[in-house]
Design an enzyme around this catalytic site. Structure first.
Site, PDB file in Angstrom:
ATOM      1  N   SER A 296       2.939  -0.089  -2.390  1.00 14.27           N
ATOM      2  CA  SER A 296       2.321  -0.341  -3.687  1.00 14.27           C
ATOM      3  C   SER A 296       3.247   0.092  -4.822  1.00 14.27           C
ATOM      4  O   SER A 296       3.410  -0.626  -5.815  1.00 14.27           O
ATOM      5  CB  SER A 296       0.985   0.412  -3.777  1.00 14.27           C
ATOM      6  OG  SER A 296       0.344   0.183  -5.004  1.00 14.27           O
TER       7      SER A 296
ATOM      8  N   GLN B  82      -2.175  -1.204  -3.820  1.00 16.78           N
ATOM      9  CA  GLN B  82      -3.160  -0.341  -3.182  1.00 16.78           C
ATOM     10  C   GLN B  82      -2.592   1.084  -3.068  1.00 16.78           C
ATOM     11  O   GLN B  82      -1.686   1.338  -2.296  1.00 16.78           O
ATOM     12  CB  GLN B  82      -3.514  -0.860  -1.782  1.00 16.78           C
ATOM     13  CG  GLN B  82      -4.166  -2.246  -1.772  1.00 16.78           C
ATOM     14  CD  GLN B  82      -4.416  -2.745  -0.355  1.00 16.78           C
ATOM     15  OE1 GLN B  82      -3.541  -2.670   0.508  1.00 16.78           O
ATOM     16  NE2 GLN B  82      -5.599  -3.285  -0.110  1.00 16.78           N
TER      17      GLN B  82
ATOM     18  N   GLU C  77       0.846  -1.196   0.000  1.00 16.00           N
ATOM     19  CA  GLU C  77       0.000   0.000   0.000  1.00 16.00           C
ATOM     20  C   GLU C  77       0.878   1.242   0.000  1.00 16.00           C
ATOM     21  O   GLU C  77       1.931   1.268   0.632  1.00 16.00           O
ATOM     22  CB  GLU C  77      -0.912  -0.019   1.240  1.00 16.00           C
ATOM     23  CG  GLU C  77      -1.937   1.103   1.286  1.00 16.00           C
ATOM     24  CD  GLU C  77      -1.440   2.355   2.003  1.00 16.00           C
ATOM     25  OE1 GLU C  77      -2.075   3.424   1.851  1.00 16.00           O
ATOM     26  OE2 GLU C  77      -0.412   2.264   2.711  1.00 16.00           O
ATOM     27  N   SER C  78       0.478   2.265  -0.754  1.00 18.48           N
ATOM     28  CA  SER C  78       1.188   3.537  -0.849  1.00 18.48           C
ATOM     29  C   SER C  78       2.619   3.293  -1.352  1.00 18.48           C
ATOM     30  O   SER C  78       2.793   2.768  -2.445  1.00 18.48           O
ATOM     31  CB  SER C  78       1.159   4.249   0.504  1.00 18.48           C
ATOM     32  OG  SER C  78       1.537   5.599   0.375  1.00 18.48           O
ATOM     33  N   ALA C  79       3.657   3.645  -0.573  1.00 19.46           N
ATOM     34  CA  ALA C  79       5.024   3.370  -1.026  1.00 19.46           C
ATOM     35  C   ALA C  79       5.242   1.874  -1.206  1.00 19.46           C
ATOM     36  O   ALA C  79       6.051   1.447  -2.038  1.00 19.46           O
ATOM     37  CB  ALA C  79       6.037   3.932  -0.032  1.00 19.46           C
TER      38      ALA C  79
END
Length: 586
Positions: free
Chosen positions: A208, A230, A204-206
């Site tokens: 992802s 994500q 998720e985020s970094a």
């Protein structure tokens, strides 16, 4: 019901009494048995070192595999977080250790080394500068989904990503850490009961964006078969830097290493500085609040090896994607409905750091158009022009009043950072697998839900809030949130728990079959179509659920078609004019 509860408790206690021992190629590992909040037992093997400590002369170098031990490794507790400066979120302290390259394996208590069940490898987020593996307890996913979950750690900030843009310190060490952890999983996870041919890389985020970087690296072929991304991609505006040497020199100046004129001398000096001092000096860099809002400095960079070229170019090159084998992976991407909600906390942190008023300035029309938009364009495309800025303003702030709607600014930030890059990756994957007829699938979902248990919550779901549901609305996770923000969290009701169960189900079903439909078929009452042209269908995930087409169509078109076309036009004019074009900044 009482008898069932008693039997469940007895079953759980029986499993807890025996410590699980795994004889893997890496070595013999003894873990612990624990129970989920509903008393389902699972095994956990914590703090396993997959790399030699990246300290001393190994700082600013690729990680080396840990050789294992000739004795039983007691995997009873998590390893320390990697060093990070927490003043990004308003607290000016440094935590963690430079010796942090460990991973954790979670398995259902019922499996054996011949079980051969799917594996999910989780990469945490945090802008490549904060985060850890132990914040996320995947026990609900493991117990309910009957999968193995591995959570990993990687070097952050300057220790993970400082680059001199040459062979002295090429950077991307955090990405190499992740890669080495994946190699460890491939070699060892069968001993834990995992299927080495059914590994899903998820983040998720970094995290992802990291999944995308790993998928775009040719050396990753065969290490995983599916990806779940994500809220982030390799081409996200914050996920890589074009100016690593500038920041390396600025950091060197801060810690009295700037007198060294060449890269080798500078890096030699930086190796003598304490890791904590380096990390503390790494945030913020410069004195522009808007830069702190949109750029994280020590993040992945183009090194010509792990990151071959500008990620935006790589994702748009079907030739390159075919070369690295993206067509051989199943892919699922997602965003939340208010990705730019992150702006509120980042602006507040920047105001605390710089004693500025960024929180209110971003709503000033002149500041938004003359400072904020060009900065975002510069980060996303590496250049900006007046025509591009006008096009952005026309989509997000067509009224041109003195005050810009805060939601419009948040959408602007969220689209460049998450929505457009995620859609672009899904589009590229779908096009490639379709043209080559590999049968690999592409899915997308948009999580559009207001968490009813978060008091005073605004419109939509903010960036990162989907993590609460990804990990099953665990009490420990919610308690941690409540501790960080007192009086904001209440107990989730049954509809919220059902939604979390649905999300965990679609994630584990996708990791098992490459198809998440089974988990949503009753609530959706139709099939969830794959994401492909021309419809580009996606799941709108909430308590009712529906299927939509072309997520945030006009805004995504701006970033994926309109702005690239305007950039090309500006560059063409720049190259065919004797004098530099006055309106383009490269």
């Amino acid at each position: 019901m009482v008898l069932i509860g008693v039997f469940s408790l007895l079953f759980a206690l029986q499993h807890i009494n025996a410590l699980p021992v795994i004889d893997a190629p890496w070595g013999v590992v003894e873990g612990i048995t624990n129970v989920t909040e509903d008393w389902t037992p699972y095994h956990a093997f914590l703090g396993i070192p997959f790399a030699v400590p990246p300290t001393g002369s190994r700082r600013f170098k690729q990680p080396q595999p840990h050789p294992g031990f000739d004795h039983t490794f007691k995997a009873y507790k998590y390893g320390p977080a990697c060093l990070q400066a927490l003043n990004l979120i308003g607290r000016s302290s440094v935590t963690g250790s430079e010796d942090c390259l460990t991973l954790n394996v979670f398995t259902p208590a019922t499996i054996t080394d011949t079980s051969n069940i799917p594996v999910i490898v989780w990469i945490h987020g945090g802008g490549f500068i904060i985060g850890d593996s132990f914040t996320y307890n995947p026990s609900s996913i493991v117990a309910n989904g009957q999968v193995i979950v591995v959570t990993i750690q990687y070097r952050l900030g300057p220790l993970g990503f400082l680059s001199t843009k040459d062979h002295v310190s090429a950077g991307n060490y955090g990405l190499w850490d992740q890669h080495l952890a994946l190699q460890w999983v491939k070699k060892n996870i069968a001993s834990f009961g995992g299927n080495i041919n059914s590994i899903t890389l998820m983040g998720e985020s970094a995290g992802s964006a990291s999944v995308a970087f790993q998928a775009l690296y040719s050396g990753s072929k065969g290490l995983f078969q599916r990806t779940i991304m994500q809220s982030g991609s390799a081409s996200s505006s914050w996920a890589y830097t074009r100016n690593p040497l500038i920041y390396a020199r600025q950091l060197a100046h801060k810690v009295n290493c700037s007198s060294q004129s060449d890269s080798a001398s500078m890096i030699a000096c930086l190796r003598t500085v304490s890791a904590k001092k380096l990390t503390a000096a790494s945030w913020p860099m410069g004195n522009e609040p808007v830069t702190a809002l949109a750029e994280f400095y020590f993040v992945p960079t183009i090194d010509g090896v792990f990151v071959k070229d500008d990620p935006l170019k790589l994702v748009n090159s079907q030739t390159y994607l075919k070369q690295v084998g993206l067509q051989n992976l199943d892919c699922m991407v997602s965003v939340v409905s208010n990705e730019g909600g992150l702006l509120k906390s980042l602006a507040k942190a920047a105001d605390n750091l710089f004693h500025s008023s960024l929180s209110s300035s971003v709503q000033n029309n002149r500041f938004y158009r003359n400072t904020f938009i060009p900065k975002i364009l510069q980060l996303y495309f590496g250049a900006s022009s007046s025509d591009m800025s006008q096009a952005v303003g026309k989509v997000y702030d067509p009224s041109q009043s003195h005050t810009v709607n805060l939601q419009a600014v948040m959408n602007n930030l969220g689209d460049a950072g998450m929505v457009a890059p995620a859609t672009l990756f899904a589009r590229a994957h779908a096009k490639l697998s379709s043209s080559l007829k590999t049968g690999k699938k592409t899915y997308m979902y948009v999580f559009d839900h207001i968490p009813s248990f978060v008091i005073g919550h605004g419109k939509g779901m903010d960036h990162g809030e989907d993590l609460m549901y990804t990990f099953g609305l665990s009490k420990a996770y919610l308690d941690a949130m409540a501790k960080a923000s007192p009086n904001t969290i209440t107990d989730p009701d049954q509809s919220e728990k059902k939604l979390a169960h649905t999300l965990m189900g679609l994630l584990t079903d996708f990791s098992r079959h490459g198809d998440p439909n089974n988990a949503v078929q009753y609530g959706l009452q139709q099939s969830w179509p794959q994401f492909s042209e021309p419809g580009e269908h996606y799941l709108l995930l909430n308590t009712t659920m529906s299927v939509g087409s072309k997520p945030y169509k006009d805004r995504v078109t701006l970033w994926t078609q309109t702005l690239p076309r305007l950039l090309q036009a500006a560059q063409n004019q720049h190259h065919t004019t004797k004098n530099p074009h006055p309106n383009i900044v490269g």
